[in-house]
Design a protein around this motif. Structure first.
Motif, PDB file in Angstrom:
ATOM      1  N   LEU A 156       0.805  -1.220   0.000  1.00 48.57           N
ATOM      2  CA  LEU A 156       0.000   0.000   0.000  1.00 48.57           C
ATOM      3  C   LEU A 156       0.842   1.276   0.000  1.00 48.57           C
ATOM      4  O   LEU A 156       0.312   2.365  -0.149  1.00 48.57           O
ATOM      5  N   LEU A 157       2.152   1.122   0.195  1.00 44.74           N
ATOM      6  CA  LEU A 157       2.981   2.328   0.308  1.00 44.74           C
ATOM      7  C   LEU A 157       2.860   3.260  -0.883  1.00 44.74           C
ATOM      8  O   LEU A 157       2.630   4.460  -0.701  1.00 44.74           O
ATOM      9  N   PRO A 158       2.989   2.775  -2.135  1.00 43.96           N
ATOM     10  CA  PRO A 158       2.884   3.711  -3.253  1.00 43.96           C
ATOM     11  C   PRO A 158       1.548   4.447  -3.267  1.00 43.96           C
ATOM     12  O   PRO A 158       1.502   5.636  -3.605  1.00 43.96           O
ATOM     13  N   TRP A 199       1.395   7.047  -0.226  1.00 43.37           N
ATOM     14  CA  TRP A 199       2.361   8.141  -0.390  1.00 43.37           C
ATOM     15  C   TRP A 199       2.132   8.921  -1.673  1.00 43.37           C
ATOM     16  O   TRP A 199       2.825   9.881  -1.962  1.00 43.37           O
ATOM     17  N   THR A 200       1.189   8.473  -2.483  1.00 38.15           N
ATOM     18  CA  THR A 200       0.687   9.347  -3.537  1.00 38.15           C
ATOM     19  C   THR A 200      -0.402  10.230  -2.948  1.00 38.15           C
ATOM     20  O   THR A 200      -0.447  11.440  -3.201  1.00 38.15           O
ATOM     21  N   ALA A 201      -1.253   9.612  -2.170  1.00 33.34           N
ATOM     22  CA  ALA A 201      -2.430  10.319  -1.670  1.00 33.34           C
ATOM     23  C   ALA A 201      -2.062  11.461  -0.731  1.00 33.34           C
ATOM     24  O   ALA A 201      -2.574  12.572  -0.873  1.00 33.34           O
ATOM     25  N   ALA A 260      -6.684  11.946  -4.415  1.00 32.89           N
ATOM     26  CA  ALA A 260      -6.096  11.690  -3.095  1.00 32.89           C
ATOM     27  C   ALA A 260      -7.131  11.095  -2.163  1.00 32.89           C
ATOM     28  O   ALA A 260      -6.860  10.104  -1.464  1.00 32.89           O
ATOM     29  N   ILE A 261      -8.315  11.658  -2.170  1.00 28.76           N
ATOM     30  CA  ILE A 261      -9.327  11.157  -1.234  1.00 28.76           C
ATOM     31  C   ILE A 261      -9.865   9.812  -1.687  1.00 28.76           C
ATOM     32  O   ILE A 261     -10.180   8.950  -0.858  1.00 28.76           O
ATOM     33  N   TRP A 262      -9.900   9.608  -2.987  1.00 29.59           N
ATOM     34  CA  TRP A 262     -10.324   8.290  -3.469  1.00 29.59           C
ATOM     35  C   TRP A 262      -9.377   7.200  -2.937  1.00 29.59           C
ATOM     36  O   TRP A 262      -9.813   6.141  -2.496  1.00 29.59           O
ATOM     37  N   ILE A 263      -8.105   7.485  -2.968  1.00 29.50           N
ATOM     38  CA  ILE A 263      -7.146   6.500  -2.451  1.00 29.50           C
ATOM     39  C   ILE A 263      -7.297   6.359  -0.937  1.00 29.50           C
ATOM     40  O   ILE A 263      -7.380   5.264  -0.397  1.00 29.50           O
TER      41      ILE A 263
END
Lengths: 206, 406, 381
Positions: B300-302, B305-307, B340-343
Motif C-alpha cells: 500500500l505504500l505507493p 504516499w501518492t495520496a 487523493a481522497i479516493w485513495i
C-alpha cells in the motif's frame, strides 16, 4: 410551517433513536454469570453417550468423589495372566533357555536411580502391580501406581483436565486411563511430522 | 391523467435529447457503453466462478468494491453541500449547480448499490434482505441501516429534482412549499448516510484501525471535500460543452466549501497520525502497515504516499485565495484532491483494516483484472447515468425541452 | 405425517410450479395432509387436480391459516403475496429454464423433481425461524436432492438444541504438541472445500519466553513437532456468548443457538462477509468458489447447520461439529487429539469435566477485553 416541520423531524429522530436501542441480550453480564445462573436448576439432559461405549469393556472407578468409567486393562494385555508363563521365580526363568518375551522393553521412565522394573512389578506376583510400599495394585487400577509420583496429573485426571474422554461429552463419563495414552515403560509422546500442510496458505501470504 | 400524459411526453422528449448530440457526445457514450459491457463480461465471469476470481481472500475479505462503495457514499452525500444553501438559505448562486449536484448524487448512489451487489457472494438471494419478505436484521446490523438510508437518499434525490424539472418542463415555477421540506430532510439525510456508512466500520471491535471515534467525522470532512471537488470538475466540463450558464461566482463558492472541508480533513488526518505514531500500541500496526509497511510487506505504500502529498498540496494551494480564484489552479487542485481522497478513503481505509489479521498474519491484497474490470464498468455506468440525467436536466433548464400541448 | 421422508417426496412428483408448501407444512391440519398422502401413487395428471382440490379444500376450511414458512413466519404475510412474489421473481432468479423443466411434461421425472426441489429451496425461509416440520421438510428436500444428483444416500439431521445444554471448550496449552491431527479430522468431518484447503482450526506455533505473541507465531509450520523451544496454541471459532458476527449480519443468517453454538444457515446467507470483518478471532471462512469434496470422502452423517455441503459465495465456520455434539459425541477435533489437550462438554452440568476445568484450573480467554464472551477457554497444567 417550517417550525412544524422541524418538530416532525425532531420527533422522528427521537423515535429512530428509541427504536434503535438494543434490547434483550443483556440478561447476564458475562458467560460465567450465565453458567452460574442457568446451572442452578440443572435437571440433566436426555443425551447420553452410552451407545458410543458399546463394545468397550469398562470398569467403574470412584476416586475422591469423581465416579467414572475407565477401559478394562487386563483384557487388553496380551497373554494375561502373566503367571501363565511366569510359573517360576524370575531368576530361574532368566537363566533357562526359554523363548524370549519382553526382551525389547527398554525402560525410559525417570532415571535408573528412581525406577527399575521392580518399582512397579512384583517379581513374586506377576499378576499384580505393586506400590512403593509393597502393597498390591490391580492391573485395572494401574492409575494408583502412577499417582504415587504424578500427584498433580492424577488430580487433573480425576477432574477431567488431564487425559481424554472416550465416547462423547455426554454422561456417563468414560475416560482413558494413564496407560491408554502413555506407554508405562516409555511414557513421553514421540515427536513426529504434522498431519498436514496447507499449501494454499503459503500462496496467500506470499 | 394529464400528468401521466405530461410524463409520457417528458420521457419521450428526454429520450430524444439523450440520443441526439454532438459527435463528441456520441463517442463519449459509446466509450461508456463499451466499458460497461466489459464490466458486465467480467461480472459474468465472477458470477460463474465465484468471488475467487477477485483478489480477496479470507484474510482481506473486502477489497476494491467496498473501497469504491465507501468513497462514493461520500460523493453522494456531498450533494447536500449545494442543496442546503440553495433551498434552505436561498442563496441563488447555487441554483443551477444544485440540479447537477443531485444528478451526481443519484448516479453515485446507483454506483454504490452496484458495488455492494457486485461484492455479494449470493446475489440471487439478495431478496433475503428486503424488508417484508426477507429477514431484515434491523436495528442491530449497521448494514441494514445503510440499506435504508442509501435507498431513502436515492429516493429523495430522485424525487426533488424530478419535481422541479417536471414543473419547469411544463413551464411552471416549482412550489417551494413542496420541495423545501424534502430538501431540508435530505440535508439531514446526507449527513446520516455518511455517518451510518462510517459506523459500519467504526462499530467493529475486531478491527482497531476502524474502531476509532474519528472515523465518522473524518468521513464527513473528506466527503465534503471530494464530492464538491468532483462537482466543480463536472461543472467545468458542462460549461465548456453546453450552453448551460454557470457563473464564476457559483464555482468560487463551491471551491470555498472544498477548501474548508479539505482543511478540516487535513487536521483530522494529523490527529489520527499523532495518535497512531506518538504512542504506538498493538493497535497501531495497521497504520504502520499502511504508511511504512510491516515485516517487509508494503503493497500500500505507493498508494498512500501518492495520496498524502496530493492531499496536502491541494489543500495548501486551495488555501490561498489568489491561487484558488485562478480556475486553472482550482481545477487542478480539485482533480488531485479527488484522486487523493479516493485513495485515502478507499484502498487506504478498507484494506489496512484487515492487515494484519486478527492473529497478526499478513496476506496482502491486490485486485485482479476482473475486479478492476467490474469496477470500471460500474464507474462507467455511473457516468452514463449521470450524462443522461444531466443532459435532460440541462435541456429543461435551458428551455429546450418543453411540454407542448397538442 | 412428516415422519416418513419417502412418502413426503413422492408427493412432489407432480410437476407444479407452485410450491407444495400447502401439503408439507400444514402441521395443524393433519386431515388435509393425509388426504394428499393417499394420492401419492396415482398418476401425475389426476394427482395435480386432486392436489389442487385438496389445497382448495384446505383453504376453504381454514381460511388464512395456511402454510407458514419463510417470510410468513417473520411478517405473517399472506400466502397470496408470497406466491405472487415467487411468480414475479421466478424468471429473474431461476431463469426460464427451471420453470420450463418444472412445467414440461416431456422431461424426465427426476429432473422435474430436481427442479421442484431447487424451486422450493430457492424460496424457503430462514432456518432460524422455521418450525420443526419446516426444518424437517427442507432437510428431506436436501437429502433427496443429493440422492437425485449423485445417486448416494446421506443422512441429515435437523436436531434442535437440547434444554439445559450449553457447550463449552477448553484447550490445554501445555499438552498440545502441534500434530495437527485435529485439523485433519475437522476437514474430513466437516466436508470442507479441498481445493482452497479450507481449515477451521489454526495451530499457532509460539516461541517459549515470548508469551502469547501471535505476531511472531507460525500457523503453517511443517517440520517435526513439537519443535524445540516452542509451544502450540489452537484457535477456531470460539462460539462467543456475545458474538459480534451475529450482531452485524443483515439477514440473520447466523445466530446463536440455545445450546450456545453459533451457526450459519448457508442457504440464507447472502455472502456480504460483514461477519468476517466483525470476527476478532478469525473464526469464519468464506467459499470464494464452489466447494468441492471428492464423492468418496464426503461425510454422509450431516446436520443442516453443520457439515452439509455448502455452495459458493456463502459463509461457513466451526460449529463444534453440531452433527456430533448434539448427539452426545465430542467434536471431531476433540476425538482426534492424541494428547487430550482438547476438552469439550456441557457448561451447565456441574458434574461435567469442562466445569471442573473452569473451576479448578487457571483459565483465560483470548481478547477478553472485547466483551465477546467466548466459550473457549485456555489453560495450562
Amino acid at each position: 410551517m417550517n417550525r412544524n416541520l422541524y418538530k416532525y423531524i425532531l420527533v422522528g429522530l427521537c423515535l429512530v433513536a428509541l427504536f434503535s436501542c438494543k434490547h434483550g441480550e443483556g440478561e447476564y453480564h458475562g458467560v460465567t454469570e450465565r453458567i452460574e445462573a442457568e446451572s442452578k436448576n440443572y435437571h440433566g439432559t436426555p443425551i447420553s453417550s452410552e451407545k458410543y461405549l458399546e463394545g468397550l469393556e469398562t470398569i467403574e472407578i470412584s476416586e475422591d468423589g469423581h465416579t467414572f468409567l475407565i477401559p478394562d486393562r487386563k483384557g487388553q494385555i496380551k497373554s494375561y495372566a502373566c503367571t501363565e508363563c511366569h510359573s517360576k521365580p524370575l531368576a530361574q526363568m532368566q537363566s533357562k533357555d526359554l523363548k524370549k518375551a519382553h526382551w525389547d522393553i527398554k525402560l525410559n521412565h525417570a532415571n535408573s536411580n528412581t525406577m527399575n522394573c521392580v518399582t512397579c512389578h512384583n517379581p513374586d506376583n506377576m499378576d499384580e502391580l505393586k506400590s512403593l510400599t509393597g502393597n498390591t495394585i490391580d492391573f485395572n487400577n494401574s492409575y494408583n501406581l502412577c499417582s504415587q509420583c504424578h500427584t498433580k496429573q492424577f488430580e487433573d485426571w480425576k477432574g477431567g483436565a488431564h487425559g481424554k474422554r472416550i465416547g462423547g461429552w455426554a454422561p456417563p463419563r468414560a475416560s482413558m486411563t494413564c496407560v491408554n495414552c502413555h506407554n508405562p515403560h516409555k511414557p513421553h509422546f514421540e515427536s513426529r511430522w504434522p498431519a498436514r500442510f496447507n499449501t494454499e496458505k503459503v500462496k496467500e501470504r506470499e | 391523467m394529464r400528468r401521466l400524459k405530461v410524463f409520457k411526453s417528458l420521457v419521450k422528449d428526454s429520450l430524444d435529447t439523450i440520443t441526439h448530440g454532438s459527435r463528441r457526445y456520441h463517442i463519449w457514450m459509446a466509450v461508456l457503453t463499451f466499458v460497461m459491457l466489459v464490466g458486465m463480461y467480467c461480472y459474468a465471469i465472477q458470477l460463474d466462478q465465484g468471488l475467487s476470481v477477485t483478489g480477496m481472500t479470507d484474510r482481506v475479505s473486502w477489497g476494491l468494491y467496498i473501497s469504491n462503495f465507501t468513497f462514493l457514499v461520500g460523493v453522494a452525500a456531498a450533494a447536500v453541500m449545494l442543496v442546503m444553501p440553495t433551498y434552505v438559505l436561498k442563496d441563488i448562486d447555487f441554483k443551477q449547480a444544485v440540479l447537477i449536484g443531485e444528478g451526481l448524487a443519484v448516479s453515485a448512489l446507483i454506483m454504490c448499490l452496484a458495488f455492494v451487489v457486485a461484492d455479494m457472494g449470493g446475489p440471487s438471494v439478495l431478496w433475503h434482505m428486503l424488508p417484508g419478505i426477507g429477514v431484515f436484521n434491523f436495528p442491530n446490523s449497521m448494514l441494514t441501516w445503510d440499506v435504508l438510508v442509501l435507498n431513502g437518499y436515492l429516493f429523495l434525490n430522485i424525487t426533488i429534482p424530478f419535481y422541479i424539472l417536471f414543473r419547469h418542463y411544463q413551464g411552471k415555477e416549482s412550489k417551494s412549499s413542496v420541495y423545501v421540506p424534502g430538501a431540508i430532510l435530505s440535508v439531514f439525510w446526507a449527513v446520516a448516510i455518511h455517518l451510518v456508512t462510517a459506523f459500519l466500520y467504526q462499530g467493529l471491535q475486531a478491527r482497531p484501525f476502524w474502531n476509532n471515534a474519528l472515523l465518522g467525522p473524518r468521513f464527513l470532512a473528506s466527503a465534503f471535500a471530494a464530492g464538491p471537488a468532483l462537482i466543480i470538475l463536472v461543472l467545468a466540463i458542462i460549461r465548456n460543452c453546453t450552453e448551460f450558464k454557470i457563473q464564476d461566482k457559483t464555482i468560487k463558492k463551491i471551491a470555498m466549501v472544498v477548501t474548508v472541508a479539505a482543511q478540516i480533513n487535513l487536521i483530522m488526518l494529523v490527529s489520527e497520525l499523532f495518535k497512531e505514531f506518538y504512542a504506538p500500541t498493538h493497535h497501531s500496526e495497521s497504520a504502520y502497515y499502511l504508511f511504512f509497511g510491516l515485516h517487509g510487506k508494503d503493497a500500500l505504500l505507493p498508494w498512500i504516499w501518492t495520496a498524502i502529498p496530493l492531499n496536502v498540496l491541494a489543500t495548501v494551494l486551495l488555501t490561498f485565495h489568489k491561487l484558488r480564484n485562478n480556475f486553472k489552479v482550482l481545477f487542478f487542485c480539485c482533480f488531485i484532491l479527488f484522486i487523493a481522497i479516493w485513495i485515502e478513503k478507499g484502498f487506504g481505509l478498507i484494506v489496512p483494516g484487515f492487515i494484519p489479521g486478527p492473529y497478526g498474519k499478513i496476506a496482502e491484497y491486490l485486485p485482479t483484472k476482473i475486479e478492476v474490470g467490474v469496477t470500471l464498468g460500474i464507474w462507467a455506468l455511473g457516468a452514463f447515468v449521470f450524462t443522461i440525467l444531466a443532459k435532460t436536466a440541462i435541456g429543461i433548464e435551458l428551455g429546450k425541452l418543453r411540454y407542448k400541448k397538442k | 405425517m412428516s415422519s416418513n421422508g419417502k412418502k413426503w417426496f413422492s408427493l412432489n412428483l407432480g410437476a407444479k410450479p407452485k410450491t407444495s408448501g400447502g401439503s408439507c407444512s400444514c402441521g395443524k391440519n393433519s386431515g388435509g395432509c393425509g388426504g394428499n398422502g393417499s394420492h401419492s401413487h396415482e398418476s401425475k395428471e389426476p394427482q395435480l387436480t386432486e392436489e389442487e382440490f385438496a389445497a382448495a379444500a384446505i383453504n376453504a376450511s381454514i381460511g388464512e391459516e395456511r402454510t407458514k414458512d419463510g417470510f410468513d413466519q417473520v411478517f405473517d404475510v399472506k400466502m397470496d403475496r408470497r406466491s405472487a412474489f415467487k411468480k414475479l421473481t421466478a424468471s429473474l432468479l431461476i431463469g426460464a429454464g427451471a420453470v420450463s423443466t418444472s412445467c414440461s411434461v416431456i422431461s424426465g421425472e427426476d429432473s422435474k423433481e430436481k427442479a421442484q426441489i431447487d424451486w422450493e429451496e430457492q424460496f424457503k425461509g430462514n432456518y432460524k425461524l422455521m418450525n420443526d416440520e419446516e426444518k424437517k421438510a427442507t432437510v428431506d428436500r436436501l437429502v433427496r436432492s443429493y440422492q437425485l444428483r449423485t445417486g448416494k444416500n446421506i443422512s441429515m439431521s435437523s436436531k434442535n438444541a437440547e434444554e439445559d445444554v450449553l457447550f463449552g471448550y477448553a484447550f490445554n496449552i501445555s499438552k498440545c504438541q502441534g500434530y495437527m491431527d485435529c485439523v485433519n479430522a475437522c476437514v474430513e468431518e466437516n466436508n470442507q472445500d479441498r481445493n482452497s484447503q479450507m481449515q477451521y482450526i489454526r495451530i499457532h506455533e509460539m516461541k517459549d519466553g515470548k508469551g502469547f505473541n501471535f505476531d511472531e507465531a507460525d500457523d503453517n509450520y511443517y517440520h517435526e513437532v513439537p519443535a524445540e523451544g516452542h509451544f502450540y496454541m489452537g484457535t477456531q471459532c470460539f462460539h462467543c456468548d456475545n458474538p459480534p458476527c451475529v450482531e452485524v449480519c443483515p439477514v440473520q443468517a447466523t445466530w446463536r443457538e440455545d445450546d450456545g453454538l453459533v451457526v450459519v444457515d448457508y442457504d440464507w446467507c447472502v455472502g456480504c462477509r460483514y461477519c468476517m470483518a466483525a470476527c476478532p478471532y478469525d473464526g469464519r471462512r468464506f467459499n470464494w468458489s464452489k466447494p468441492e469434496v471428492p464423492e468418496a470422502e464426503v461425510n454422509k452423517n450431516q446436520h443442516y447447520l453443520g457439515n452439509r455441503m455448502r455452495k459458493k459465495g456463502v459463509m461457513e465456520k466451526c460449529t463444534f461439529c453440531v452433527q456430533r455434539s448434539r448427539a452426545g459425541k465430542n467434536p471431531a477435533c476433540v476425538e482426534a487429539c492424541p494428547t487430550g489437550a482438547r476438552i469439550f462438554g456441557n457448561l451447565l452440568d456441574p458434574e461435567s469435566t469442562i466445569r471442573w476445568v473452569l473451576e479448578n484450573k487457571k483459565v483465560f480467554r483470548l481478547k477478553e477485553d472485547l466483551g465477546t464472551e467466548p466459550k473457549f477457554w485456555y489453560f495450562m497444567d
